[in-house]
Structures are given as structure tokens and as C-alpha cells.
Design a protein around this motif. Structure first.
Motif, mmCIF file in Angstrom:
data_model
loop_
_atom_site.group_PDB
_atom_site.id
_atom_site.type_symbol
_atom_site.label_atom_id
_atom_site.label_comp_id
_atom_site.label_asym_id
_atom_site.label_seq_id
_atom_site.Cartn_x
_atom_site.Cartn_y
_atom_site.Cartn_z
ATOM 1 N N GLU A 16 -110.838 -5.496 22.252
ATOM 2 C CA GLU A 16 -110.552 -4.167 22.329
ATOM 3 C C GLU A 16 -109.138 -4.033 23.179
ATOM 4 N N ILE A 17 -108.718 -5.074 23.953
ATOM 5 C CA ILE A 17 -107.560 -4.689 24.691
ATOM 6 C C ILE A 17 -106.248 -5.265 23.723
ATOM 7 N N SER A 18 -106.779 -6.037 22.672
ATOM 8 C CA SER A 18 -105.754 -6.288 21.720
ATOM 9 C C SER A 18 -105.373 -5.177 20.754
ATOM 10 N N LYS A 19 -106.398 -4.610 20.335
ATOM 11 C CA LYS A 19 -106.541 -3.243 19.455
ATOM 12 C C LYS A 19 -105.509 -1.983 20.027
ATOM 13 N N MET A 20 -106.072 -2.012 21.573
ATOM 14 C CA MET A 20 -105.227 -0.987 22.301
ATOM 15 C C MET A 20 -103.696 -1.329 22.399
ATOM 16 N N LEU A 21 -103.480 -2.459 23.036
ATOM 17 C CA LEU A 21 -101.917 -2.795 23.008
ATOM 18 C C LEU A 21 -101.108 -2.698 21.484
ATOM 19 N N LEU A 22 -102.055 -3.001 20.738
ATOM 20 C CA LEU A 22 -101.422 -2.872 19.219
ATOM 21 C C LEU A 22 -101.185 -1.415 18.550
ATOM 22 N N THR A 23 -102.051 -0.705 19.023
ATOM 23 C CA THR A 23 -102.004 0.828 18.390
ATOM 24 C C THR A 23 -101.962 2.059 19.146
ATOM 25 N N GLU A 24 -102.369 1.640 20.467
ATOM 26 C CA GLU A 24 -102.628 3.060 21.263
ATOM 27 C C GLU A 24 -101.850 3.173 22.215
ATOM 28 N N VAL A 25 -101.220 1.908 23.130
ATOM 29 C CA VAL A 25 -100.322 2.167 24.290
ATOM 30 C C VAL A 25 -99.056 2.458 23.746
ATOM 31 N N LYS A 26 -98.479 3.471 24.096
ATOM 32 C CA LYS A 26 -97.191 3.857 23.583
ATOM 33 C C LYS A 26 -95.995 3.801 24.465
ATOM 34 N N ASP A 27 -96.170 2.711 25.471
ATOM 35 C CA ASP A 27 -94.972 2.318 26.434
ATOM 36 C C ASP A 27 -93.758 1.554 25.651
ATOM 37 N N PRO A 28 -92.812 2.239 25.331
ATOM 38 C CA PRO A 28 -91.718 1.427 24.911
ATOM 39 C C PRO A 28 -91.216 0.074 25.201
ATOM 40 N N ARG A 29 -91.530 -0.156 26.323
ATOM 41 C CA ARG A 29 -91.313 -1.545 27.224
ATOM 42 C C ARG A 29 -92.079 -2.728 26.610
ATOM 43 N N ILE A 30 -93.302 -2.228 26.198
ATOM 44 C CA ILE A 30 -94.321 -3.505 25.779
ATOM 45 C C ILE A 30 -93.745 -3.943 24.526
ATOM 46 N N GLY A 31 -93.297 -4.978 24.195
ATOM 47 C CA GLY A 31 -93.035 -5.743 23.203
ATOM 48 C C GLY A 31 -94.212 -6.364 22.421
ATOM 49 N N PHE A 32 -93.611 -7.678 21.911
ATOM 50 C CA PHE A 32 -94.753 -8.435 21.096
ATOM 51 C C PHE A 32 -95.598 -9.362 22.144
ATOM 52 N N VAL A 33 -96.992 -8.744 22.188
ATOM 53 C CA VAL A 33 -97.923 -9.239 23.305
ATOM 54 C C VAL A 33 -99.219 -9.828 22.509
#
Length: 118
Positions: A16-33
Motif C-alpha cells: 500500500e505504501i509503495s502504491k501511494m508513493l508511486l501514484t498518489e503523493v504529489k510532493d515534487p521533492r519525492i524522487g525515485f523511492v
């Protein structure tokens, strides 16, 4: 708590966290995680989320700040998606195992090339 249930919850939270970070979190600072593992306590109250960050040191620092700022959102979404009595308290931890394995691979290649020269 049964170990099998703890492992299932760990895997579900990881997905679920992987899915959220990939598609839902809109923070432009978050790169490849990449979420590598989740370790949850036996009472399901605390969870350590291990992430691997890619990019330059500056990009990694920005991504880390973005992850810290979206922690509350991620926890609230986990509470909605994973049916549990209590939502675990999440903490981010940096997973350095990929860096370690890359370093070992470099050393092995160096040894092989030096043996080939002799």
C-alpha cells in the motif's frame, strides 16, 4: 500476535505504501523511492518502513524531506485501507543494503580484473 499475521500485515502495508508513493503523493521533492521492507512489532503498534533512495546526495536529501512531510498522510491512508483496530505508528528508515551490495560487486569486479592481469 501470530507470526503469520504479522508477516501478512507487513507485506500489505509495504504494498500500500509503495502504491501511494508511486501514484498518489504529489510532493515534487519525492524522487525515485523504493519501499524495500516493513518491520512491524508483534502488537502491531509500530512499523519501520525501510526505503531505498536513488539519485544524487541532494536529490536524496530532498526526497527524505518529502517523505518526512507526507508521513501523516501515509499513516492516515494506511488506517483507511488496512482494516485494523489501531493504525501502526510509522517511521521511515533508510535501507543501505543496496549500496552495500553495489560496493561488494565493485570490489569483486576489481579483484577479478586484477587476477586477470597477473
Amino acid at each position: 500476535m501470530g507470526q503469520v499475521r504479522v508477516e501478512k500485515v507487513q507485506e500489505l502495508i509495504k504494498q500500500e505504501i509503495s502504491k501511494m508513493l508511486l501514484t498518489e503523493v504529489k510532493d515534487p521533492r519525492i524522487g525515485f523511492v523504493t519501499v524495500t521492507t516493513v518491520e512491524i512489532t508483534g502488537d502491531l503498534r509500530q512499523a519501520k518502513v525501510f526505503v531505498s533512495l536513488m539519485g544524487s546526495d541532494e536529490q536524496k536529501a530532498n526526497t527524505w524531506q518529502g517523505l518526512q512531510s507526507c508521513l501523516g498522510y501515509v499513516r492516515s491512508e494506511i488506517g483507511k485501507r488496512v482494516r485494523m483496530r489501531l493504525t501502526p505508528e510509522l517511521t521511515w528508515h533508510l535501507d543501505t543494503s543496496l549500496d552495500y551490495s553495489t560496493r561488494i560487486q565493485e570490489l569483486l569486479l576489481k579483484i577479478n580484473t586484477e587476477e586477470g592481469k597477473e
